[in-house]
Design a protein around this motif. Structure first.
Motif, PDB file in Angstrom:
ATOM      1  N   LEU A 172      10.162  -1.093 -19.081  1.00  0.00           N
ATOM      2  CA  LEU A 172       9.858  -1.841 -17.854  1.00  0.00           C
ATOM      3  C   LEU A 172      10.629  -3.149 -17.784  1.00  0.00           C
ATOM      4  O   LEU A 172      10.798  -3.842 -18.788  1.00  0.00           O
ATOM      5  N   VAL A 204       9.349  -3.482 -12.074  1.00  0.00           N
ATOM      6  CA  VAL A 204       7.959  -3.623 -11.644  1.00  0.00           C
ATOM      7  C   VAL A 204       7.724  -5.067 -11.200  1.00  0.00           C
ATOM      8  O   VAL A 204       8.088  -6.008 -11.910  1.00  0.00           O
ATOM      9  N   LEU A 263       4.175   4.633 -15.942  1.00  0.00           N
ATOM     10  CA  LEU A 263       4.407   3.226 -15.645  1.00  0.00           C
ATOM     11  C   LEU A 263       3.150   2.414 -15.922  1.00  0.00           C
ATOM     12  O   LEU A 263       3.202   1.344 -16.551  1.00  0.00           O
TER      13      LEU A 263
END
Length: 351
Positions: free
Chosen positions: A76, A47, A257
């Protein structure tokens, strides 16, 4: 364009934070072992996150979340990148070069009505109050809003400080045209202020420690002197500050997410304001341009803006509506803009 009604059913409601009594540090709830659940697939997703404006001490909570493994717990791998204001941050989200960004709520309201608009939603709040301000060194002889008349003030296109200044000016009995605005790149504003090329510049109140340290290093502050800061929030009570958001499409197609990022950053934010010294050490480790002391000092400046009457990260629809009304009063957005056009209320932390 995706409508708010089409988003809501896809965004699962999930409690995250509750403010401890008496204004004590907030506590995370709703997650087993006080940690975000890692995706069952075990996959780590990359990300790119954009900060609000450059990378400064106010971003320490992101590095705390990274250092403490909160992003990893959420599955992440976050790349923290320097942002350049709400307008440019939204353009970068639209380009696909970043997935999540810091978005000023007032600036986001304005940008939501531009053509072509970027369809986005905010899902967690960083500052419950606006942090925009004007900063000046003592040599400029600026002590009150009226002293800004005729002064050269540096700004960056797309930054909310410039967008909502007309409202601040009006509240102070001035006009926007009273100012000699100087457009500059984000990285050039503070150096230009120190070099005496500007009388003042747009800033955030959190930045005081770094600005004063730079001014002392440049010989611009004598012992006992401080910079002048004119916070917009002194006159504009309804303005909300920075928040975290993404494209509406991202919220719809990859809500895990978004929830994972939300969990990790809110946990990092709680840790950061609970222990500014530790946050300063972590920030300096990842961003050597900042000393631990300056980073910690900026974190301390954050605390009253992060905490409010609601849980950390939560944005009350009533406050969003008041902020929209203020911006509509400036003629910057038309009537009909609803809080649901800006905030994914089903995705943000519970109050």
């Amino acid at each position: 364009m995706l409508s708010p009604k089409s988003v809501a059913p896809l965004l699962a409601r999930r409690g995250l934070l509750t403010a401890a009594a008496g204004g004590a540090a907030a506590t995370l709830i709703g997650c087993s072992n006080n940690k975000p659940r890692r995706p069952t697939s075990g996959k780590i997703e990359k990300v790119a996150y954009l900060t609000g404006f450059n990378i400064t001490g106010q971003d320490a909570f992101l590095y705390v979340a990274k250092e403490q493994g909160y992003f990893h717990d959420a599955g992440l791998d976050v790349d923290i990148q320097a942002g350049a204001g709400t307008q440019r941050n939204l353009a970068t989200l639209k380009s696909g070069k970043a997935q999540i960004a810091c978005i000023d709520v007032a600036g986001g309201i304005i940008e939501s009505q531009r053509k072509p608009a970027v369809d986005f939603r905010i899902f967690a709040t960083i500052y419950q109050r606006g942090v925009s301000c004007i900063v000046a060194l003592p040599t400029a002889n600026i002590h009150a809003p009226q002293d800004l008349k005729g002064k050269k003030i540096g700004f960056t296109v797309g930054g909310v400080n410039r967008s909502i200044f007309p409202a601040y000016a009006s509240a102070a009995g001035m006009k926007d045209s009273d100012i000699a605005w100087v457009e500059m790149a984000p990285t050039g504003i503070r150096p230009a202020l120190m070099a005496g090329q500007l009388d003042a510049s747009t800033e955030i109140v959190i930045g005081r420690p770094a600005i004063e340290a730079a001014a002392r290093a440049a010989g611009k502050l004598r012992p006992g002197e401080t910079v002048t800061m004119l916070p917009y929030s002194d006159l504009l009570r309804d303005v909300v500050g920075n928040a975290i958001g993404c494209l509406t499409e991202t919220a719809m197609t990859n809500p895990d997410l978004v929830r994972g990022f939300r969990d990790a950053t809110m946990r990092g934010l709680v840790d950061t304001i609970a222990d500014p010294a530790q946050a300063g050490e972590i920030m300096a480790k990842h961003v050597p341009a900042y000393t631990p002391e300056i980073a910690a000092a900026e974190v301390k400046e954050m605390i009253p803006y992060v905490r409010g009457s609601d849980a950390i990260g939560y944005l009350d629809p009533v406050r969003v509506r008041a902020c929209i009304a203020l911006i509509q009063g400036l003629g910057l957005v038309p009537s009909g803009v609803a809080p649901e056009n800006i905030v994914a209320f089903d995705l943000q932390p519970h109050r």
